[in-house]
Design an enzyme around this catalytic site. Structure first.
Site, PDB file in Angstrom:
ATOM      1  N   GLY A  25       0.827  -1.193   0.000  1.00  0.00           N
ATOM      2  CA  GLY A  25       0.000   0.000   0.000  1.00  0.00           C
ATOM      3  C   GLY A  25       0.858   1.237   0.000  1.00  0.00           C
ATOM      4  O   GLY A  25       2.089   1.165  -0.105  1.00  0.00           O
ATOM      5  N   ALA A  26       0.202   2.396   0.106  1.00  0.00           N
ATOM      6  CA  ALA A  26       0.948   3.653   0.112  1.00  0.00           C
ATOM      7  C   ALA A  26       1.874   3.735   1.316  1.00  0.00           C
ATOM      8  O   ALA A  26       2.956   4.314   1.245  1.00  0.00           O
ATOM      9  CB  ALA A  26      -0.031   4.830   0.119  1.00  0.00           C
ATOM     10  N   GLY A  53       3.133   0.995   3.191  1.00  0.00           N
ATOM     11  CA  GLY A  53       4.179  -0.015   3.221  1.00  0.00           C
ATOM     12  C   GLY A  53       3.679  -1.370   2.779  1.00  0.00           C
ATOM     13  O   GLY A  53       2.629  -1.494   2.148  1.00  0.00           O
ATOM     14  N   VAL A  90       2.420  -5.255   3.670  1.00  0.00           N
ATOM     15  CA  VAL A  90       1.660  -5.948   4.711  1.00  0.00           C
ATOM     16  C   VAL A  90       1.889  -7.445   4.576  1.00  0.00           C
ATOM     17  O   VAL A  90       1.768  -8.016   3.478  1.00  0.00           O
ATOM     18  CB  VAL A  90       0.149  -5.639   4.613  1.00  0.00           C
ATOM     19  N   ASP A 149      -7.083   9.263   5.440  1.00  0.00           N
ATOM     20  CA  ASP A 149      -7.005   8.444   4.219  1.00  0.00           C
ATOM     21  C   ASP A 149      -8.096   7.372   4.235  1.00  0.00           C
ATOM     22  O   ASP A 149      -7.835   6.203   3.976  1.00  0.00           O
ATOM     23  CB  ASP A 149      -5.624   7.802   4.106  1.00  0.00           C
TER      24      ASP A 149
END
Length: 448
Positions: free
Chosen positions: A199-200, A202, A204, A314
């Site tokens: 994701g934006a 990092g 997962v 977000d």
């Protein structure tokens, strides 16, 4: 000068898509022409002057996006120079974004760097980018003349690397020998099982924690950030722990450093995200009932966050995870953590779900309600209210245009709730998530 794009050294950009007055337009245009002359005469560089509204312009009621035709010239030019003295974000995003995507060596002269969020999020992809905060034309010309021999090379030697006990480097460590994330690796009490995605913020990973009695699954997040300030991380974790005790909030279990990795551990939601559900399961026949159910859960979670003075920043379907039919808001506080630990300034967020004011770096509880409004519009209709593919067009629509009508099958009361959340002016949205939840309750009662 009649040269093909391949022959130009510098792509000079002067975005004026958001300029709304003849006086400002003429002043910026004169300054840009002076910069072009300096590049050509003093620096000996051939210049392609981008058509970002620099030609004769009569109508200032609508933004000018004529610079789209200059993309080929940017692709073929060697360097990128941006002159941007305005405070308005939207008109500069696309050109800075294209230069970054092409990894052009670049120089930026801007009014204030905090008004360039998209660019600043991605500067680490361009090794020789320099930003100067100045509106002084004389200073710009002097800088260009003084550095004409190495204009697009580093002007200042990078500082020597020193050890700072409050900083932890993360991105470079991910590829270091013996420090690569892989299935089966143990970090503290956690064993990595498989990577769930990127994701934006990092990467997962699914991980398990074994004890003599049970094996429990967790989601482990590893940030992309190049450096993180330990006191700031610890402060954020304390805040997260205070807001995790709510059924509509995905709890953060802990955040710690294992083998030089910052690891943020949260509860694992096996049923995926709301984004997954929309792409796989959305049906017009069940849209209204599902929208009402998700709205209640998300509003309860948002009210809990806001009551603890936390703005999500977000909110989007990918950050709402499902456990059965229960929505859980995740990744709260991550955008703020990055903002508090990075040297550059970023507004964060996902463009299609960002409120109009968020593009100017302004965030509030009402910004979260806008994002929720976009999600509810998508759940009720099967599509986002603003669907433009180009970033500059999307930004313009979010800031100036009304969303399309919702399907007639959506009850009028629910339509009104969603459209109020999508008011351009934050003051015209619901005053709080609690107030919006109360209105939702009245709607549910009337529909029974």
């Amino acid at each position: 000068m009649n040269l093909s794009p391949e022959q130009f050294d510098v792509f000079l950009s002067c975005p004026m898509a958001s300029v709304r007055s003849r006086t400002q337009y003429e002043e910026i245009r004169r300054n840009a022409l002076t910069i072009q002359q300096c590049l050509q005469d003093d620096c000996g560089l051939s210049v392609y002057f981008a058509g970002s509204g620099v030609e004769s312009r009569e109508n200032f009621d609508e933004p000018d996006f004529s610079f789209v035709r200059d993309r080929d010239a940017l692709v073929h030019s060697r360097y990128f120079l941006l002159y941007y003295p305005s405070r308005i974000v939207s008109s500069v995003l696309v050109e800075a974004g294209m230069a970054i995507a092409l990894e052009k060596k670049a120089v930026y002269f801007v009014h204030d760097r905090k008004h360039l969020p998209f660019m600043l999020q991605h500067l680490d992809r361009v090794s020789a980018t320099k930003i100067y905060e100045t509106k002084s034309l004389d200073r710009i010309v002097k800088l260009l003349s003084d550095h004409k021999s190495n204009l697009f090379e580093p002007w200042i030697e990078p500082p020597a690397t020193t050890h700072n006990p409050n900083l932890l480097t993360t991105r470079s460590d991910l590829g270091a020998a013996g420090n690569v994330l892989a299935a089966g690796r143990t970090l503290g009490p956690y064993t990595l099982v498989k990577r769930l995605g990127n994701g934006a913020f990092g990467t997962v990973w699914l991980a398990e924690r074994r004890s003599s009695l049970a094996t429990t699954l967790f989601a482990l997040k590893f940030p992309h950030s190049t450096s993180l300030d330990l006191p700031a991380v610890r402060k954020e974790v304390q805040i997260w722990s205070r807001v995790s005790g709510h059924p509509n909030i995905l709890p953060v279990i802990e955040a710690d450093f294992f083998d030089q990795h910052l690891v943020i551990v949260s509860e694992y939601a096996p049923d995926g995200s709301l984004a997954d559900w929309i792409s796989r399961n959305w049906r017009r026949e069940t849209a209204v009932a599902f929208t009402l159910a998700m709205a209640r859960g998300m509003l309860q979670g948002l009210a809990h966050l806001h009551n603890h003075s936390m703005v999500h920043r977000d909110l989007k379907p990918g950050n709402v995870l499902l456990q059965g039919s229960l929505p859980k808001i995740a990744d709260f506080g991550l955008a703020r953590l990055l903002e508090s630990t990075e040297q550059s300034v970023s507004v964060g967020g996902t463009p299609a779900y960002m409120a109009p004011e968020a593009w100017e770096g302004q965030r509030s509880e009402q910004s979260d309600l806008w994002s929720l409004g976009v999600i509810l519009f998508e759940l009720a209709s099967g599509q986002k209210p603003f669907q433009e593919k180009e970033l500059y067009q999307l930004t313009h629509s979010i800031q100036t245009r009304m969303p399309p009508p919702l399907p007639e099958a959506v009850p009028a009361e629910l339509q009104a709730l969603i459209l109020r959340a999508l008011e351009k002016n934050p003051d015209r949205r619901h005053p709080s998530a609690t107030a919006m939840l109360a209105e939702l309750t009245r709607i549910e009662t009337s529909l029974r």
